[in-house]
Write a protein that holds these residues in place. Structure first.
Motif, PDB file in Angstrom:
ATOM      1  N   TRP A 136      39.799  76.161  54.213  1.00  0.00           N
ATOM      2  CA  TRP A 136      40.421  76.411  52.917  1.00  0.00           C
ATOM      3  C   TRP A 136      41.860  75.919  52.940  1.00  0.00           C
ATOM      4  O   TRP A 136      42.541  76.058  53.954  1.00  0.00           O
ATOM      5  CB  TRP A 136      40.414  77.908  52.595  1.00  0.00           C
ATOM      6  CG  TRP A 136      39.046  78.501  52.472  1.00  0.00           C
ATOM      7  CD1 TRP A 136      38.162  78.753  53.480  1.00  0.00           C
ATOM      8  CD2 TRP A 136      38.397  78.905  51.266  1.00  0.00           C
ATOM      9  NE1 TRP A 136      37.000  79.293  52.985  1.00  0.00           N
ATOM     10  CE2 TRP A 136      37.108  79.410  51.626  1.00  0.00           C
ATOM     11  CE3 TRP A 136      38.762  78.926  49.928  1.00  0.00           C
ATOM     12  CZ2 TRP A 136      36.206  79.891  50.683  1.00  0.00           C
ATOM     13  CZ3 TRP A 136      37.867  79.412  48.990  1.00  0.00           C
ATOM     14  CH2 TRP A 136      36.605  79.886  49.367  1.00  0.00           C
ATOM     15  N   VAL A 137      42.317  75.358  51.834  1.00  0.00           N
ATOM     16  CA  VAL A 137      43.737  75.028  51.750  1.00  0.00           C
ATOM     17  C   VAL A 137      44.520  76.341  51.683  1.00  0.00           C
ATOM     18  O   VAL A 137      44.001  77.380  51.266  1.00  0.00           O
ATOM     19  CB  VAL A 137      44.060  74.168  50.511  1.00  0.00           C
ATOM     20  CG1 VAL A 137      43.322  72.848  50.570  1.00  0.00           C
ATOM     21  CG2 VAL A 137      43.767  74.920  49.216  1.00  0.00           C
ATOM     22  N   GLU A 138      45.755  76.290  52.128  1.00  0.00           N
ATOM     23  CA  GLU A 138      46.597  77.488  52.064  1.00  0.00           C
ATOM     24  C   GLU A 138      46.811  77.880  50.605  1.00  0.00           C
ATOM     25  O   GLU A 138      47.062  77.025  49.745  1.00  0.00           O
ATOM     26  CB  GLU A 138      47.944  77.202  52.740  1.00  0.00           C
ATOM     27  CG  GLU A 138      48.821  78.429  52.883  1.00  0.00           C
ATOM     28  CD  GLU A 138      50.095  78.123  53.642  1.00  0.00           C
ATOM     29  OE1 GLU A 138      50.935  79.038  53.752  1.00  0.00           O
ATOM     30  OE2 GLU A 138      50.245  76.978  54.100  1.00  0.00           O
ATOM     31  N   ASP A 139      46.699  79.163  50.320  1.00  0.00           N
ATOM     32  CA  ASP A 139      46.894  79.694  48.963  1.00  0.00           C
ATOM     33  C   ASP A 139      45.911  79.087  47.961  1.00  0.00           C
ATOM     34  O   ASP A 139      46.263  78.824  46.804  1.00  0.00           O
ATOM     35  CB  ASP A 139      48.334  79.451  48.475  1.00  0.00           C
ATOM     36  CG  ASP A 139      49.349  80.186  49.336  1.00  0.00           C
ATOM     37  OD1 ASP A 139      49.033  81.296  49.807  1.00  0.00           O
ATOM     38  OD2 ASP A 139      50.446  79.635  49.551  1.00  0.00           O
ATOM     39  N   ALA A 140      44.689  78.870  48.393  1.00  0.00           N
ATOM     40  CA  ALA A 140      43.660  78.372  47.476  1.00  0.00           C
ATOM     41  C   ALA A 140      43.504  79.335  46.303  1.00  0.00           C
ATOM     42  O   ALA A 140      43.481  80.555  46.482  1.00  0.00           O
ATOM     43  CB  ALA A 140      42.323  78.231  48.206  1.00  0.00           C
ATOM     44  N   GLU A 141      43.396  78.786  45.095  1.00  0.00           N
ATOM     45  CA  GLU A 141      43.158  79.614  43.917  1.00  0.00           C
ATOM     46  C   GLU A 141      41.721  80.137  43.954  1.00  0.00           C
ATOM     47  O   GLU A 141      40.776  79.349  43.998  1.00  0.00           O
ATOM     48  CB  GLU A 141      43.382  78.784  42.651  1.00  0.00           C
ATOM     49  CG  GLU A 141      43.107  79.529  41.353  1.00  0.00           C
ATOM     50  CD  GLU A 141      43.034  78.585  40.176  1.00  0.00           C
ATOM     51  OE1 GLU A 141      44.078  78.326  39.548  1.00  0.00           O
ATOM     52  OE2 GLU A 141      41.913  78.087  39.882  1.00  0.00           O
TER      53      GLU A 141
ATOM     54  N   PRO B 183      38.582  70.448  52.861  1.00  0.00           N
ATOM     55  CA  PRO B 183      38.876  71.871  52.654  1.00  0.00           C
ATOM     56  C   PRO B 183      38.544  72.277  51.223  1.00  0.00           C
ATOM     57  O   PRO B 183      38.541  71.445  50.307  1.00  0.00           O
ATOM     58  CB  PRO B 183      40.389  71.956  52.901  1.00  0.00           C
ATOM     59  CG  PRO B 183      40.893  70.605  52.495  1.00  0.00           C
ATOM     60  CD  PRO B 183      39.808  69.617  52.872  1.00  0.00           C
ATOM     61  N   ILE B 184      38.265  73.552  51.035  1.00  0.00           N
ATOM     62  CA  ILE B 184      38.032  74.075  49.701  1.00  0.00           C
ATOM     63  C   ILE B 184      39.378  74.271  49.012  1.00  0.00           C
ATOM     64  O   ILE B 184      40.246  74.985  49.507  1.00  0.00           O
ATOM     65  CB  ILE B 184      37.252  75.405  49.755  1.00  0.00           C
ATOM     66  CG1 ILE B 184      35.889  75.201  50.427  1.00  0.00           C
ATOM     67  CG2 ILE B 184      37.097  76.003  48.362  1.00  0.00           C
ATOM     68  CD1 ILE B 184      34.962  74.252  49.705  1.00  0.00           C
ATOM     69  N   GLN B 185      39.533  73.618  47.868  1.00  0.00           N
ATOM     70  CA  GLN B 185      40.794  73.703  47.127  1.00  0.00           C
ATOM     71  C   GLN B 185      40.856  74.947  46.253  1.00  0.00           C
ATOM     72  O   GLN B 185      41.914  75.587  46.138  1.00  0.00           O
ATOM     73  CB  GLN B 185      40.950  72.459  46.227  1.00  0.00           C
ATOM     74  CG  GLN B 185      40.847  71.139  46.950  1.00  0.00           C
ATOM     75  CD  GLN B 185      42.103  70.798  47.719  1.00  0.00           C
ATOM     76  OE1 GLN B 185      43.197  71.220  47.346  1.00  0.00           O
ATOM     77  NE2 GLN B 185      41.972  70.026  48.787  1.00  0.00           N
ATOM     78  N   THR B 186      39.730  75.265  45.606  1.00  0.00           N
ATOM     79  CA  THR B 186      39.662  76.407  44.692  1.00  0.00           C
ATOM     80  C   THR B 186      38.265  77.006  44.768  1.00  0.00           C
ATOM     81  O   THR B 186      37.311  76.342  45.179  1.00  0.00           O
ATOM     82  CB  THR B 186      39.925  75.994  43.235  1.00  0.00           C
ATOM     83  OG1 THR B 186      38.855  75.140  42.784  1.00  0.00           O
ATOM     84  CG2 THR B 186      41.254  75.275  43.071  1.00  0.00           C
TER      85      THR B 186
END
Length: 389
Positions: free
Chosen positions: A95-100, A63-66
């Motif tokens: 995407w991770v939840e609440d990705a920056e 997943p995309i972290q940021t």
């Protein structure tokens, strides 16, 4: 080594209103390349997604972290551009939840009006390029905003719902005194951002300042600016966690942390850079063709140049990134992020650094790398030790 490093996404938007004389980034004045300055938003969006499609095999189910949208001036693009872009990015990537998700923005009034729409599009962190609050220095730097617009931009971003804001501020500017630098820093602190990127002006090749060098402060002045400025930041709750970055508690830029921890990142857009690790241990860097016209008018498969990082270069590459951060880390992180076992030469270089007082001895006995106060002052000398690794 069973799990690949975390993955981020970098998106480059190459246009700006005017090229600043100190800027060596891949930025191009919009009115020079497109019809009367109108940006080719749909064509660029389509090419970004086509560019991403080529890189998708490198994701490997991560997943995309940021994400970070840099430039140029990304906030020149319309809100609709970002609504559509992130709709399509979410179709292609997990995407991770609440990705920056950070966007670089200028403080100009025109761009402030779009902040609320950027927030609704999914961007949850703004990095506002203020550089200075002083009219004479803004003029010297070629900035097109003024002090009042810079202050208003922070207020406007809060109204738009942003609770994670970085301010970019420069020091060591032409003819800048210690008092002038601290005045800028004090005003930035009063605006209460979560993060402050406070970095010294350097004269880079291929810039107007390189061709016509301005008069910069003397070394003693630069030292005093740095020393007094960092003290001021610490006193106001902004801890230095990276060479040019200070943040409130737990407000460090997660995207930048992934860079400096030697994580992976996809890079899409004209001039974007990336770093990718494969399951076979190969690590390579990518860079996309720089000029926006070239980027828009070539097949996606032809946009990217790949350069492998040789195994013997990995210790230096890894340490150049990790030692930019002031956090301690276990040497075993080399296996996690560089995806190779720790070589004997790297171990020996760390031992030399400990003997020279550049790394702390008590931490080293526990397998922890912790830069000493001396090491922070002589970082280049510390890094030179890893040239031999």
């Amino acid at each position: 080594m069973s799990q690949l490093p975390p993955l981020s996404l970098y998106i480059h938007v190459p246009w700006c209103v005017r090229k600043c004389p100190y800027c060596d980034f891949n930025s191009h004045q919009a009115d020079r390349f497109e019809d009367q300055g109108k940006l080719p938003e749909q064509a660029y969006l389509d090419q970004l997604i086509a560019d991403l499609e080529v890189d998708l095999p490198y994701v490997a189910d991560r997943p995309i972290q940021t994400a970070f949208i840099g430039g140029g001036t990304p906030s020149l693009m319309s809100a609709d551009f970002y609504y559509l872009l992130f709709d399509r990015l979410r179709e292609k990537l997990n995407w991770v939840e609440d990705a920056e998700i950070t966007m670089e923005a200028n403080p100009g009034t025109f761009e402030q009006e779009k902040f609320a729409h950027f927030r609704k599009a999914g961007i949850n962190r703004l990095s506002i390029g203020i550089q200075s609050f002083q009219p004479n220095l803004l003029k010297t730097l070629g900035r097109i905003h003024n002090r009042e617009e810079a202050i208003a931009a922070v207020d406007k971003s809060r109204q738009a719902g942003f609770d994670n804001i970085n301010l970019d501020l420069m020091h060591g500017l032409p003819d800048q005194s210690v008092a002038m630098a601290l005045e800028d820093l004090k005003l930035a602190i009063e605006l209460n951002p979560e993060h402050l990127s406070w970095y010294q002006l350097t004269i880079e090749p291929n810039t107007e300042f390189y061709r016509r060098p301005p008069t910069l402060p003397e070394d003693n002045t630069l030292w005093n600016i740095q020393d007094e400025g960092l003290t001021l930041l610490e006193q106001n709750g902004y801890s230095q966690y990276e060479i040019s970055a200070n943040a409130k508690t737990e407000r460090q830029a997660q995207h930048n942390l992934n860079y400096w921890r030697f994580g992976d990142y996809l890079g899409i857009g004209a001039g974007a850079h990336g770093k990718i690790t494969l399951t076979n241990g190969e690590i390579f860097r990518t860079r996309k063709t720089r000029h926006p016209n070239h980027y828009l008018n070539n097949l996606p498969e032809a946009l990217c140049i790949k350069e492998a990082i040789a195994p013997e270069e990995l210790p230096l590459e890894f340490m150049m990134n990790r030692l930019r951060l002031f956090e301690e880390f276990p040497l075993s992180d080399y296996e996690k992020y560089a995806y190779h076992t720790v070589p004997k030469e790297l171990f020996e270089s760390c031992q030399k650094a400990v003997k020279l007082g550049l790394l702390e001895q008590d931490a080293w006995h526990q397998g922890i790398i912790r830069t000493s106060e001396k090491g922070k002052l002589f970082l280049n000398e510390l890094l030179e030790l890893f040239l031999e690794s």
